[in-house]
Design a protein around this motif. Structure first.
Motif, PDB file in Angstrom:
ATOM      1  N   SER A   1     -51.594   8.527 -57.914  1.00  0.00           N
ATOM      2  CA  SER A   1     -50.437   8.052 -57.147  1.00  0.00           C
ATOM      3  C   SER A   1     -49.133   8.606 -57.683  1.00  0.00           C
ATOM      4  CB  SER A   1     -50.395   6.519 -57.175  1.00  0.00           C
ATOM      5  OG  SER A   1     -50.218   6.062 -58.504  1.00  0.00           O
ATOM      6  N   GLY A   2     -49.191   9.370 -58.755  1.00  0.00           N
ATOM      7  CA  GLY A   2     -47.969   9.970 -59.307  1.00  0.00           C
ATOM      8  C   GLY A   2     -47.798   9.674 -60.778  1.00  0.00           C
TER       9      GLY A   2
ATOM     10  N   VAL B   1     -60.128  13.716 -58.852  1.00  0.00           N
ATOM     11  CA  VAL B   1     -59.059  13.112 -59.671  1.00  0.00           C
ATOM     12  C   VAL B   1     -57.719  13.777 -59.378  1.00  0.00           C
ATOM     13  CG1 VAL B   1     -58.255  12.721 -62.017  1.00  0.00           C
ATOM     14  CG2 VAL B   1     -60.673  12.430 -61.479  1.00  0.00           C
ATOM     15  N   SER B   2     -57.732  15.103 -59.186  1.00  0.00           N
ATOM     16  CA  SER B   2     -56.491  15.846 -58.938  1.00  0.00           C
ATOM     17  C   SER B   2     -55.812  15.425 -57.639  1.00  0.00           C
ATOM     18  CB  SER B   2     -56.780  17.347 -58.887  1.00  0.00           C
ATOM     19  OG  SER B   2     -57.716  17.644 -57.864  1.00  0.00           O
TER      20      SER B   2
ATOM     21  N   ILE C   1     -60.836   5.222 -56.912  1.00  0.00           N
ATOM     22  CA  ILE C   1     -59.665   5.366 -56.044  1.00  0.00           C
ATOM     23  C   ILE C   1     -59.956   6.548 -55.139  1.00  0.00           C
ATOM     24  CG2 ILE C   1     -57.209   5.911 -55.927  1.00  0.00           C
ATOM     25  CD1 ILE C   1     -56.868   4.553 -58.620  1.00  0.00           C
ATOM     26  N   ALA C   2     -59.876   6.352 -53.845  1.00  0.00           N
ATOM     27  CA  ALA C   2     -60.229   7.382 -52.870  1.00  0.00           C
ATOM     28  C   ALA C   2     -59.025   7.726 -52.000  1.00  0.00           C
ATOM     29  CB  ALA C   2     -61.387   6.906 -52.006  1.00  0.00           C
ATOM     30  N   LYS C   3     -58.946   8.990 -51.636  1.00  0.00           N
ATOM     31  CA  LYS C   3     -57.886   9.449 -50.735  1.00  0.00           C
ATOM     32  C   LYS C   3     -58.491   9.716 -49.359  1.00  0.00           C
ATOM     33  CE  LYS C   3     -54.140  12.836 -50.397  1.00  0.00           C
ATOM     34  NZ  LYS C   3     -53.473  13.954 -51.077  1.00  0.00           N
TER      35      LYS C   3
ATOM     36  N   LYS D   1     -64.933  19.354 -60.438  1.00  0.00           N
ATOM     37  CA  LYS D   1     -65.956  20.249 -60.964  1.00  0.00           C
ATOM     38  C   LYS D   1     -67.019  20.484 -59.895  1.00  0.00           C
ATOM     39  CE  LYS D   1     -65.352  18.609 -65.721  1.00  0.00           C
ATOM     40  NZ  LYS D   1     -66.009  17.965 -66.877  1.00  0.00           N
ATOM     41  N   PHE D   2     -67.815  21.539 -60.089  1.00  0.00           N
ATOM     42  CA  PHE D   2     -68.884  21.831 -59.153  1.00  0.00           C
ATOM     43  C   PHE D   2     -69.960  20.759 -59.269  1.00  0.00           C
ATOM     44  CE2 PHE D   2     -71.305  24.375 -56.334  1.00  0.00           C
ATOM     45  CZ  PHE D   2     -72.635  24.267 -56.733  1.00  0.00           C
TER      46      PHE D   2
END
Length: 852
Positions: A724-725, A719-720, A700-702, A684-685
């Motif tokens: 992890s699947g 979140v998107s 959880i960070a990418k 979201k903005f």
């Protein structure tokens, strides 16, 4: 407009219908009948398969004639039009009324229900009940071979045998011999408003024209038979006043246009047109002889086997300017290709265009898994890229297959109209499904194509792509959805402890077949293609702390609370001879910030906390953590121990260290820290970063990118991007941990504040009014809620005038364990609600504690 059509293809979601004059349309699954649509709606609502709901392939067969009505005509992106149809009797027979029904009439019906002595049929006529006895259906059921009974929603060509009670009750037959013998007559009182396609009539030729015939039928009706629908055996012998047998093809009520056919297969109601042999589709013919040319429509040809074919004007030449009418005189010969077959016209549709004759693929059946194809980019969508392979053939390149590496912005690499070279991963002609890949490693591979389990012989080496990497190994996929397992011990010559850190989804690798069981579709694979040692496992997790350090990061210990301080707990590690003192910050008591505060509130000095993890050694204290997600990440080695181990695309579990206006700083076990910029914090903005994250929150960070020179890590917290699947499994695990901790808090509260444990939202309690405040709210007391502050706002007092000392019944709205406050309501609409049984041991009833 009403049309007679012939089912060309049947899929789970639609019927492809061949229409007169080489046209085609589609009947969506929602346009079969009212009864069938209701079953579909019920199945969707219940979320489970209904026994009485049959699929379209179980009820319909290619080659069956059906009456249709046009519901919509849509224009496609390429300029062509898509005709949407319905076979619902309520729409097809909408022109009929009870009073118009007569014995001998032929009309469409759909099975409404199965009864003891027959079937109730929906014929779409308001106020009329139609019944089909078993005796009149058994021959049809035997012939169509679709099971022992008719099915709800099954479309039928019905003959009215008897009409009772002025059309309110009719008896039907679908016996093939009776239906085939039926002929529409003047006595049946057909009108233009209710005339149906498929009716066989006796007609009189009124006028003969090169483009067809004009005929009269049923006394006052006039219709047209175009040149494609004259009997091929008698096309040159028709004359005025000649009596012929004809079948109504289409009815247009507004223009009053009726078209008919004289072709023999249609002259017996319920008949079926001739099919084209499968091997003829796509065939290239060196010589096709022109039989007739129609300057407005196209040309009729005679093929090498004597059958007739039709080519539309646009298929006679490359362009309009290059078209030469003189080349299509009777007897001229041309090279052509069969591109389609019109069931309703019983004619092949051909093309003389050079690019179509030379085309590699003409239909989905021509394409096979492993084929390398050229295509043109049609559109780019989140799920992938649509590619046009040939006329009428489109395929999808999933986003995972746009390149050898994952593309975050594919629009920068591909443009609409680009020519691309793809390889076919999967082709399903029945469902017109074509899946392609643009991964160069697969497109340019010279290794064998593995498209079925029977070809997977031990020792075979081929290319595949990773679809899943877990602690047990990797799942690798090939062509036609063939997939197999590479177990952990076959991932490399050196042990790999964390496969998901070494391999990634979409990665193309060479694999060797170890074992295959085709019957069970089991395939065992290996990445170890030779005895040469593989690359060193850089992800092998070895602690970097010096050996003299007593505790290592990730070590699990039990602790005893020594002292409670404002921001945490001072604890001692049990079973330690030196009585080592450590520190658990409040925000490290749980993955959930609100639960952390509740746990700190409930714990006492002397309490023992099991399974706490050694996190770091900063300053004068050893730092411990009870965050379940962080502990799991360390134990499963889904962590990085130094900056050099970080790679873009990794998913790491950590906790928010600081929230700044420009982004969020996240810390991970072993001390690595990264920044999630404002634009990468949420799907979201983001206006204010503090509205989205709080210090201590587990995340959880990418990893987006790394700057080795400045030792900086950029993260993504959307979140998107950070699943992890198996997001469902992750969510349930998190929820399970949440309720487990709430149960722990409830047990701790029972020691000092048992009263608060008995109160849950929705419970009714008897209270005494203590005081009425100036703002209209009231304070209450009761023997069951001692030491708790019980409040009702002005709104929740309703219209009641209360005074101190009065006894009142109240409804519990919310319990705040941290402040020992209970909020109640005296409103009648809440008190009158039927109480729901609430288990006092249910963690759900206690969930309101976490919301405070």
């Amino acid at each position: 407009m009403l049309l007679l059509g012939c089912i060309k293809e049947v899929s789970d979601y639609e019927l492809a219908i061949s229409l007169p004059n080489g046209l085609s349309g589609f009947v969506p699954v929602t346009q079969i009948s009212d009864a069938y649509s209701k079953l579909l709606t019920k199945q969707v609502a219940q979320g489970e398969l209904l026994e009485e709901l049959n699929s379209l392939p179980d009820m319909f067969s290619p080659g069956t004639l059906v009456r249709c009505i046009v519901t919509n005509i849509e224009k496609r992106d390429d300029g062509s039009r898509s005709v949407k149809l319905s076979i619902d009797p309520k729409k097809v027979n909408k022109g009929l009324s009870s009073s118009a029904l007569a014995a001998g009439m032929l009309l469409s019906g759909s099975v409404l229900s199965v009864e003891d002595h027959g079937y109730l049929i929906d014929i779409g006529v308001t106020g009329t009940h139609a019944f089909l006895p078993h005796q009149k259906a058994k021959n049809y059921i035997k012939a169509v071979k679709k099971g022992p009974d008719l099915k709800i929603g099954q479309n039928l060509n019905c003959l009215i045998v008897e009409v009772k009670n002025e059309g309110r009750v009719v008896c039907l037959s679908i016996d093939r011999s009776e239906v085939a013998a039926s002929i529409a007559t003047e006595q049946q009182n057909w009108a233009l408003s209710n005339l149906l396609p498929g009716l066989v009539v006796k007609a009189r030729v009124q006028k003969v024209d090169p483009l067809g015939l004009k005929v009269t039928f049923l006394s006052y009706f006039t219709g047209i038979v175009d040149f494609m629908h004259m009997d091929p055996e008698k096309s040159m012998s028709y004359s005025p006043d000649q009596m012929v047998k004809a079948c109504v093809l289409s009815v247009h009520p507004t223009s009053r246009a009726v078209r008919l056919t004289l072709r023999p297969p249609f002259l017996h109601a319920g008949g079926a047109p001739r099919q084209l042999p499968g091997q003829r589709m796509g065939a290239v013919l060196e010589e096709a002889t022109v039989k007739a040319f129609y300057k407005q429509f196209g040309a009729v040809f005679e093929l090498d086997d004597g059958t007739l074919a039709f080519a539309r004007l646009k298929h006679l030449s490359k362009t309009r300017k290059s078209f030469k009418p003189g080349a299509f005189k009777e007897g001229c010969k041309h090279k052509c290709r069969i591109i389609d077959y019109s069931l309703m016209d019983e004619m092949c549709i051909i093309s003389l265009k050079h690019q179509i004759i030379e085309a590699q693929f003409l239909q989905y059946q021509d394409i096979h898994a492993g084929d390398v194809v050229q295509g043109k980019v049609v559109s780019l969508k989140p799920i992938g890229m649509q590619v046009k392979v040939a006329h009428g053939i489109r395929g999808l390149v999933p986003s995972l297959h746009l390149s050898d590496v994952i593309l975050k912005q594919p629009e920068k690499k591909y443009n609409i109209g680009d020519e691309v070279k793809c390889r076919v991963l999967e082709c399903n002609p029945g469902g017109k499904k074509l899946i392609l890949t643009l991964k160069k490693s697969l497109v340019q591979s010279k290794l064998p194509v593995l498209s079925n389990y029977e070809d997977a012989k031990p020792g075979l080496i081929t290319h595949g792509f990773v679809v899943c990497a877990r602690e047990f190994g990797c799942i690798v996929k090939f062509y036609n959805d063939v997939k197999g397992l590479v177990p952990k011990n076959e991932l490399g010559s050196e042990p790999i402890s964390c496969p998901d850190k070494v391999f990634y989804e979409g990665q193309v690798l060479k694999v060797m077949v170890l074992k295959c069981e085709p019957q069970q579709e089991r395939l065992l694979l290996s990445f170890r293609l030779s005895s040469k040692p593989g690359p060193e496992d850089k992800w092998k997790c070895t602690p970097k702390e010096k050996q003299e350090v007593k505790y290592q990061i990730g070590q699990i210990v039990d602790v005893k609370v020594l002292k409670k301080k404002d921001n945490g707990l001072e604890v001692t590690i049990l079973e330690d001879e030196d009585n080592v003192v450590a520190w658990i910050p409040t925000l490290h008591l749980s993955d959930f910030v609100a639960t952390s505060k509740l746990l700190w509130h409930c714990l006492r000095e002397g309490d023992v906390l099991p399974r706490v993890m050694y996190l770091s050694d900063k300053g004068e204290h050893i730092i411990l953590s009870r965050k379940s997600a962080v502990i799991s990440a360390v134990q499963e080695e889904q962590v990085v121990r130094s900056f050099s181990e970080i790679q873009p695309g990794m998913l790491l579990t950590g906790y928010v260290r600081n929230v700044m206006p420009f982004g969020v700083f996240v810390e991970f076990p072993f001390g690595v820290t990264g920044l999630a910029p404002k634009v990468s914090m949420s799907d979201k903005f983001v206006t204010d970063t503090k509205d989205h994250f709080v210090v201590g929150q587990t995340v959880i960070a990418k990893v987006m990118s790394i700057d080795e020179e400045k030792q900086r890590v950029l993260l993504n917290l959307k979140v998107s991007e950070c699943s992890s699947g198996d997001s469902a499994a992750e969510s349930f695990a998190l929820l399970n941990q949440y309720f487990k901790e709430l149960k722990e808090i409830r047990n701790l509260l029972r020691r000092g504040e048992p009263n608060i444990c008995e109160l849950v939202p929705g419970k009714r309690v008897h209270l005494v009014v203590q005081d009425v405040r100036e703002d209209g709210s009231a304070l209450f007391s009761s023997s069951s809620v001692t030491s708790l502050t019980v409040t009702a706002t002005c709104y929740h007092l309703g219209d009641k005038n209360i005074a101190p000392g009065e006894k009142r019944k109240a409804f519990v709205l919310h319990v705040d364990a941290l402040t020992s406050e209970v909020y109640v309501s005296l409103r009648e609409e809440l008190l009158k609600q039927r109480p729901k049984r609430v288990s006092m041991r249910s963690v759900f009833g206690f969930a309101s504690f976490c919301l405070s």
